[in-house]
Write an enzyme that holds these catalytic residues in place. Structure first.
Site, PDB file in Angstrom:
ATOM      1  N   ASP A 188      -4.220  10.039  15.030  1.00 40.41           N
ATOM      2  CA  ASP A 188      -4.445   9.803  13.506  1.00 40.41           C
ATOM      3  C   ASP A 188      -5.238   8.404  13.370  1.00 40.41           C
ATOM      4  OD1 ASP A 188      -4.841  10.310  11.034  1.00 40.41           O
ATOM      5  OD2 ASP A 188      -2.826   9.723  10.393  1.00 40.41           O
TER       6      ASP A 188
ATOM      7  N   GLY B  90       0.955   5.599   0.919  1.00 41.82           N
ATOM      8  CA  GLY B  90       0.225   6.660   1.413  1.00 41.82           C
ATOM      9  C   GLY B  90       0.821   7.926   1.152  1.00 41.82           C
ATOM     10  N   GLY B  91       0.655   9.088   1.692  1.00 41.44           N
ATOM     11  CA  GLY B  91       1.248  10.468   1.286  1.00 41.44           C
ATOM     12  C   GLY B  91       2.475  10.629   1.982  1.00 41.44           C
TER      13      GLY B  91
ATOM     14  N   LYS C 197       8.148  -0.374   5.741  1.00 38.59           N
ATOM     15  CA  LYS C 197       7.575   1.069   5.512  1.00 38.59           C
ATOM     16  C   LYS C 197       8.793   1.773   4.811  1.00 38.59           C
ATOM     17  CE  LYS C 197       4.570   4.426   7.441  1.00 38.59           C
ATOM     18  NZ  LYS C 197       3.748   4.574   8.632  1.00 38.59           N
TER      19      LYS C 197
ATOM     20  N   ALA D 209       0.887  -1.233  -0.057  1.00 42.10           N
ATOM     21  CA  ALA D 209      -0.063  -0.047  -0.087  1.00 42.10           C
ATOM     22  C   ALA D 209       0.780   1.303   0.031  1.00 42.10           C
ATOM     23  CB  ALA D 209      -1.067  -0.032   1.303  1.00 42.10           C
TER      24      ALA D 209
END
Length: 467
Positions: free
Chosen positions: A152, A23-24, A46, A21
Site C-alpha cells: 500500500d 482514514g477508512g 492510531k 488525520a
C-alpha cells in the site's frame, strides 16, 4: 462537541486528545504518555474506528500491522511503540513526528501552480525505498525471513518530517508469511492506482510490487498529476490504463525533469519484471547516483515552507496538550486563550512560588564559597613583610705595626692593652607585625692569655703573640 474538541480520554497510561488525520479504517490522534517522576512524551495513537472494532478480520489486520512494524527497525519506517486494548477497542501507539504526508505536500504545491523539485522528490523517495528494503529484509525472532511486502505504498502513507526524513506508514495491509489475517482468494489489497500490472493477473505480491508503487509516487510528485486515475474514472478504467502499459515520461509533463530522472522512473514502472528494479535498494541507489538527492536540511526547509499553516496549527495544539495538565484547563480552552478568542486564564501570570529550601540552600553555600575564595586571594595579594637583614659589624683593625723586637732582649711584661669596642649601630625599626630582632652584643674586651703576650691585628681579627 466534535471529536476534535472532546476532552482527553484515558487509555491505559496514555491520554488521548483530538485527531491528527482520519482514514477508512482508523483515526490517528494526538496522545500523551505521562510516566513517573515527571516523565512525559507526546505520541500519535492510531485508533480503529469503533464500528469496525467488532470485525474479527479487521482487528487481526490491525494487530498484524503492529507485529510487522515492530520487526522493522529503520529510520525511514514509523515505529510502533505500544499496543493498548481498552473498552473493547485496540490502539496502536506510535512515535509522533512533526511533518506532513506527501499527498498533502504535493497537493499544496500543485495548488500553487508548481511541482516538487526533482532533487527533493529524489531524496524523499530514496528514503522511502530504504525503509521498504528494511521491511523486505526483516526476520522473526529465529532469524527466519518474514517476507514482508507493504502493498500500500502511496503518497498518503509517506510522512515527510520537518527533520528532512521520509517515513513509511501503515503496514495494515502488508503481506507476510506469519500473518494472522490472510487475504481471501481474488481479493486485492491496497490502492488500485499504485498496483503493478501483474497483480491483475493473479501474481503474488513481491518486492517489485512495492518498487512499482514507489515509481508511480515518484512520477506523480514530479508532474503534480495522477498517473492512472482521473476524476470520475471507474476501477475498470484504472485497471485498463495500468495493464495497457502506456506511460508518458515525466519530462513530457514537467520540462525541468532531467533525462536521468526519466530513466530511473521508467525503469521502476517497467511491465517486464526483468527490466524493473529487482529490489528497493537498487532503485534507491539509482536515484542517489544518477539523479542526486537534496540534503535533509533542504527537505526540511521545503516542508516548512509548503506546509507552514498546518504545521503551525499542530504546534499550537501540541503545546496546549503539554500545558493542559499544568494549567488545569482543557486543550481547547488553552488554544482559545492563545488565539485570543476568550479571556485567557492561562495568560494570567500565576504568582511566583515561594522559594524552597532545596533551592535556597545551594545558593547560600555557593555564596559562602565565593566569599572564602575572595578572602584567600586578598590575603595572598598583600605585600610581604620586609625584615631588615642583620647588620654585621666588623671589628676595627689597628693599622699600626708593632715595633720589631731586638734579639735576646729580656722579656718585658707589657701593660694590658684595652681594646675599645666599636660603637653600636642602631638597628632599623622592625615592621609592624614582625618580631623585633635583638641587636648583636658588642665584642667584649679580652685579657692576654699569659703575661708577656703582645696583641696583634690583621684581617682576621685580634691575635696574641706570646713568647
Amino acid at each position: 462537541m466534535t471529536e476534535r474538541d472532546e476532552a482527553a480520554r484515558a487509555v491505559g497510561r496514555y491520554l488521548l486528545y483530538g485527531e491528527i488525520a482520519s482514514g477508512g479504517m482508523a483515526t490517528v490522534h494526538f496522545g500523551r504518555l505521562n510516566g513517573p517522576a515527571g516523565f512525559a512524551r507526546t505520541v500519535a495513537v492510531k485508533r480503529l474506528h469503533p464500528h469496525l472494532a467488532r470485525e474479527a478480520d479487521l482487528v487481526a489486520s490491525f494487530l498484524d500491522e503492529a507485529r510487522l512494524a515492530a520487526r522493522v527497525r529503520h529510520p525511514n519506517v514509523a515505529s510502533i511503540l505500544d499496543v493498548v486494548a481498552a473498552s473493547g477497542e485496540i490502539f496502536l501507539v506510535m512515535e509522533y513526528f512533526e511533518g506532513e504526508t506527501l499527498a498533502r505536500l504535493v497537493r499544496s504545491v500543485h495548488e500553487r501552480g508548481g511541482h516538487v523539485p526533482p532533487r527533493i522528490a529524489s531524496a524523499v523517495l530514496s528514503g522511502v525505498l530504504h525503509g521498504l528494503h528494511a521491511a523486505h529484509e526483516a526476520v522473526d525472532e529465529r532469524g527466519t525471513p518474514l517476507g514482508i511486502v507493504h502493498r500500500d505504498v502511496s503518497p498518503q502513507n509517506i510522512l515527510v518530517g520537518t527533520d528532512g526524513v521520509a517515513r513509511v506508514l501503515d503496514f495494515g495491509v502488508a503481506k507476510a508469511v506469519a500473518r494472522l489475517q490472510t487475504t481471501r482468494a481474488g481479493e486485492l489489497k491496497g490502492k488500485l492506482a499504485y498496483m503493478p500490472p501483474e497483480r491483475f493477473l493473479d501474481a503474488l505480491p513481491t518486492r517489485q510490487t512495492d518498487v512499482y508503487a514507489t515509481a508511480v509516487v515518484m512520477w506523480e510528485a514530479l508532474t503534480g498529476k495522477r498517473l492512472f486515475r482521473s476524476a470520475g474514472d471507474s476501477d475498470d478504467a484504472i485497471i485498463a490504463a495500468i495493464t495497457s502499459g502506456v506511460v508518458q515520461r515525466p519530462s513530457e509533463m514537467a520540462p525541468d525533469v532531467l533525462p536521468a530522472c526519466d530513466d530511473v522512473v521508467m525503469t521502476g514502472l517497467a511491465r517486464d519484471l526483468g527490466v524493473r528494479y529487482a529490489t528497493a535498494l537498487e532503485m534507491a541507489l539509482a536515484l542517489e547516483q544518477r539523479v542526486g538527492v537534496a540534503s535533509a536540511l533542504e527537505v526540511g526547509a521545503w516542508v516548512e515552507d509548503v506546509a507552514a499553516g498546518a504545521l503551525a496549527e499542530r504546534r499550537d495544539r501540541v503545546r496546549a496538550i503539554e500545558r493542559a495538565p499544568e494549567q488545569g484547563q482543557s486543550v481547547d480552552e488553552i488554544l482559545r486563550a492563545v488565539q485570543g478568542e476568550t479571556p485567557a486564564r492561562a495568560a494570567v501570570a500565576s504568582p511566583a512560588p515561594a522559594p524552597k529550601w532545596s533551592r535556597v540552600l545551594p545558593i547560600t553555600l555557593a555564596a559562602a564559597l565565593v566569599l572564602v575564595a575572595v578572602l584567600v586571594v586578598v590575603r595572598r595579594e598583600r605585600p610581604a613583610e620586609h625584615v631588615a637583614p642583620p647588620v654585621t659589624t666588623a671589628p676595627e683593625t689597628d693599622t699600626s705595626e708593632a715595633p720589631p723586637l731586638p734579639d735576646e732582649v729580656p722579656p718585658v711584661t707589657p701593660e694590658p692593652t684595652s681594646v675599645v669596642a666599636p660603637p653600636r649601630r642602631s638597628h632599623p625599626r622592625p615592621v609592624t607585625g614582625s618580631t623585633p630582632r635583638k641587636p648583636s652584643p658588642a665584642p667584649a674586651t679580652s685579657a692576654p692569655p699569659t703575661s708577656g703576650c703582645v696583641a696583634t691585628f690583621d684581617e682576621k681579627g685580634k691575635h696574641w703573640r706570646c713568647p
